[in-house]
Design a protein around this motif. Structure first.
Motif, PDB file in Angstrom:
ATOM      1  N   PHE A 167      11.964 -11.302 -27.705  1.00 11.15           N
ATOM      2  CA  PHE A 167      11.534  -9.907 -27.796  1.00 11.15           C
ATOM      3  C   PHE A 167      11.812  -9.177 -26.485  1.00 11.15           C
ATOM      4  O   PHE A 167      12.240  -8.016 -26.476  1.00 11.15           O
ATOM      5  N   TYR A 199       4.394  -5.651 -30.483  1.00  9.45           N
ATOM      6  CA  TYR A 199       4.723  -7.076 -30.610  1.00  9.45           C
ATOM      7  C   TYR A 199       3.464  -7.924 -30.649  1.00  9.45           C
ATOM      8  O   TYR A 199       3.385  -8.891 -31.418  1.00  9.45           O
ATOM      9  N   THR A 234       8.675 -18.546 -28.191  1.00  9.47           N
ATOM     10  CA  THR A 234      10.060 -18.287 -28.586  1.00  9.47           C
ATOM     11  C   THR A 234      10.270 -16.816 -28.919  1.00  9.47           C
ATOM     12  O   THR A 234      11.225 -16.182 -28.426  1.00  9.47           O
ATOM     13  N   THR A 235       9.397 -16.264 -29.757  1.00 10.09           N
ATOM     14  CA  THR A 235       9.570 -14.868 -30.159  1.00 10.09           C
ATOM     15  C   THR A 235       9.347 -13.912 -28.990  1.00 10.09           C
ATOM     16  O   THR A 235      10.022 -12.883 -28.882  1.00 10.09           O
ATOM     17  N   SER A 262      12.241 -21.389 -24.690  1.00  6.27           N
ATOM     18  CA  SER A 262      12.076 -21.866 -26.072  1.00  6.27           C
ATOM     19  C   SER A 262      12.180 -23.385 -26.150  1.00  6.27           C
ATOM     20  O   SER A 262      11.378 -24.047 -26.826  1.00  6.27           O
TER      21      SER A 262
END
Length: 226
Positions: free
Chosen positions: A102, A54, A97-98, A20
């Motif tokens: 995840f 996702y 980042t996600t 991130s």
């Protein structure tokens, strides 16, 4: 279950924070997009569960970010090419980042989180916070999918419609999801109260936790078998 799935929870957290940070420090849009693609390919190669769902959400996120920044910067007089690269840069950062976090949520069980926190001798409130944060979100994702199935069962077609219509249907799931989240929070708090949760009580761990989370040994199970 592969070694990467059994990796220590805090090791995964560290990798996620590094990715991130790297995504938000990269100045070039193409480098950020390449990093996002690399992360997504890695998630696919290691067999991350729930990746298809996702990816659908990530695609919607990218479209929203791109559209909002194109409109915003165009109104301010920024050239379309520059506005497009800015949108790609921000969307890539969010995807990286996600996707990193995840993977943590999809491959770490609540028991593994508790074991790692106990082995690290974290305060009870920190253990509880981490367990709820990374344990409740997957449950809410499942509720979100069930709400979508209920919408389909009632004749609301949400798959073969335009983007704006699909976005409207997605927002319509927010209210029941919020209600479910409130009910879940109440159930968790009631369970903790009935279980006698005490911030001043120290907990022990039933697993050996190093770089990998190991299952309890047969000797340990026999010793604790009533």
């Amino acid at each position: 279950m592969t070694a990467i799935h059994r990796a220590n929870f805090f090791l995964k957290i560290g990798v996620g924070l590094v990715l991130s940070t790297l995504a938000w420090l990269i100045p070039e849009w193409w480098a950020g997009a390449a990093l996002s693609a690399l992360v997504l390919i890695t998630l696919w190669l290691v067999g991350t569960p729930g990746l298809r769902g996702y990816l659908r959400g990530a695609a919607l996120l990218v479209l929203l970010v791109m559209a909002s920044w194109l409109v915003n910067l165009s109104i301010q007089g920024v050239p379309v090419s520059e506005a497009l690269t800015t949108g790609i840069k921000l969307a890539s950062r969010l995807v990286t980042t996600t996707a990193a976090f995840f993977f943590i949520m999809a491959t770490t069980s609540p028991g593994a989180i508790l074991a790692a926190c106990s082995a690290a001798r974290l305060p009870p409130i920190a253990t509880l916070t981490l367990s709820l944060l990374f344990g409740v979100i997957p449950m809410l994702q499942e509720d979100f999918a069930r709400i979508a199935d209920a919408q389909r069962a009632r004749g609301m077609e949400i798959d073969e419609v335009g983007f704006l219509q699909r976005l409207r249907f997605a927002l319509a799931r927010g209210v029941p999801l919020l209600v479910q989240a409130i009910r879940m929070a109440h159930a968790i708090s009631l369970t903790l109260e009935l279980g006698g949760f005490d911030l001043g009580r120290k907990r022990t761990t039933w697993r050996e936790v190093g770089l990998l989370v190991d299952s309890p040994s047969p000797r340990h199970v026999q010793e604790n078998d009533p």
